[in-house]
Design a protein around this motif. Sequence first.
Motif, short mmCIF file in Angstrom:
data_model
loop_
_atom_site.label_atom_id
_atom_site.label_comp_id
_atom_site.label_asym_id
_atom_site.label_seq_id
_atom_site.Cartn_x
_atom_site.Cartn_y
_atom_site.Cartn_z
N ALA A 45 30.27 22.68 44.40
CA ALA A 45 30.65 21.97 43.28
C ALA A 45 32.07 22.36 43.45
O ALA A 45 33.39 21.78 43.85
N LYS A 46 31.98 23.90 43.24
CA LYS A 46 33.53 24.44 43.44
C LYS A 46 33.35 24.39 45.12
O LYS A 46 35.44 23.78 45.62
N ALA A 47 33.13 24.41 46.22
CA ALA A 47 33.49 24.25 48.01
C ALA A 47 33.62 22.72 47.94
O ALA A 47 34.78 22.36 48.91
N PHE A 48 33.54 21.64 46.95
CA PHE A 48 33.05 20.45 47.19
C PHE A 48 34.59 19.86 46.56
O PHE A 48 35.52 19.09 47.37
N ARG A 49 35.05 20.93 45.27
CA ARG A 49 36.23 20.87 44.71
C ARG A 49 37.46 21.14 45.68
O ARG A 49 38.51 20.25 45.87
N LEU A 50 37.26 21.78 46.00
CA LEU A 50 37.93 22.85 47.31
C LEU A 50 38.62 22.10 48.66
O LEU A 50 39.79 21.97 49.14
N GLU A 51 37.05 20.90 48.72
CA GLU A 51 37.44 19.92 50.33
C GLU A 51 38.49 19.30 49.79
O GLU A 51 38.76 18.31 50.69
N LYS A 52 37.90 18.47 48.39
CA LYS A 52 38.98 17.24 47.97
C LYS A 52 40.50 18.01 47.94
O LYS A 52 41.16 17.01 48.44
N ASP A 53 40.59 19.33 47.22
CA ASP A 53 41.83 19.75 47.47
C ASP A 53 42.44 19.46 48.59
O ASP A 53 43.59 19.28 48.83
N ILE A 54 41.77 20.57 49.41
CA ILE A 54 42.19 20.40 51.02
C ILE A 54 42.38 18.93 51.44
O ILE A 54 43.08 18.66 52.29
N ASP A 55 41.86 18.14 51.59
CA ASP A 55 41.76 16.42 51.97
C ASP A 55 43.15 16.42 51.20
O ASP A 55 43.76 15.86 52.06
N ALA A 56 42.91 16.53 50.17
CA ALA A 56 44.37 15.71 49.07
C ALA A 56 45.14 16.84 49.98
O ALA A 56 46.78 16.16 50.14
N ALA A 57 45.64 17.57 49.92
CA ALA A 57 46.89 18.82 50.76
C ALA A 57 47.23 17.97 52.01
O ALA A 57 48.19 17.68 52.45
N ASN A 58 46.09 17.81 52.61
CA ASN A 58 46.15 17.21 54.22
C ASN A 58 47.07 15.69 54.32
O ASN A 58 48.03 15.63 55.11
N ASN A 59 46.56 14.91 53.37
CA ASN A 59 46.99 14.00 52.88
C ASN A 59 48.67 14.42 52.90
O ASN A 59 49.83 13.50 53.06
N GLU A 60 48.95 14.62 51.68
CA GLU A 60 50.17 15.16 51.50
C GLU A 60 50.54 15.31 51.95
O GLU A 60 52.55 15.55 52.57
N LYS A 61 50.47 16.45 52.55
CA LYS A 61 51.10 16.77 54.42
C LYS A 61 51.60 15.64 54.99
O LYS A 61 52.67 15.70 55.65
N THR A 62 50.69 14.54 55.31
CA THR A 62 50.69 13.69 56.67
C THR A 62 51.99 13.53 55.84
O THR A 62 52.71 13.01 56.83
N GLU A 63 52.42 12.78 54.66
CA GLU A 63 53.39 11.77 53.75
C GLU A 63 54.77 12.71 54.06
O GLU A 63 55.70 11.89 54.01
#
Length: 179
Positions: A45-63
């Motif tokens: 569950a923590k890995a899933f949350r971290l993957e979601k956080d990484i995806d969100a961070a990557n999206n924010e980085k792209t933006e």
Amino acid sequence: MQQQLNEIQQQKSAVDQENTVLEEALKKVHDETESHKRSAASAAAKAFRLEKDIDAANNEKTELRLRLDEAAKQNEELSVRRQQLEQDLKDTANRLAKQNEHRKLCEANNGELYRIGRELVDWYADKGPLSAILEAEPFTRMKSVEMENLLESYREKLEVQHLDRSINQSIREHQSPHL
């Protein structure tokens, strides 16, 4: 037989003890397995949350990268516009300086023309009947020659003070519609 029965009971008792130890070990392993399952589920569950956080961070980085690129583009456009405005300001300042020089020249010429005009008016006002007779004198024509020399002198003074038409034209061409 009794002896065999005792041996069998002892063996059964040993097997029961071993069975009890194995059941406790099994229970302990089962508890550890459950604990590991819970830990694994929590880690997943923590890995899933971290993957979601990484995806969100990557999206924010792209933006943010897109916004940074847009800001850099706007900065470049503003820089070009600033350079154009600075050049326009220099051109306007040069035109204004030329106009000021021309105005000063016009003021100086105007003052000189006024002085020459006043001289002519004063000379004509001081002209009396004797001067008119001497100018019309037909024999020596001395006064007539003196008058022609005086007129030529004033004509030359006026020509010197007259602004050249090409100067006026170049000044009109350089005048800015903003001034």
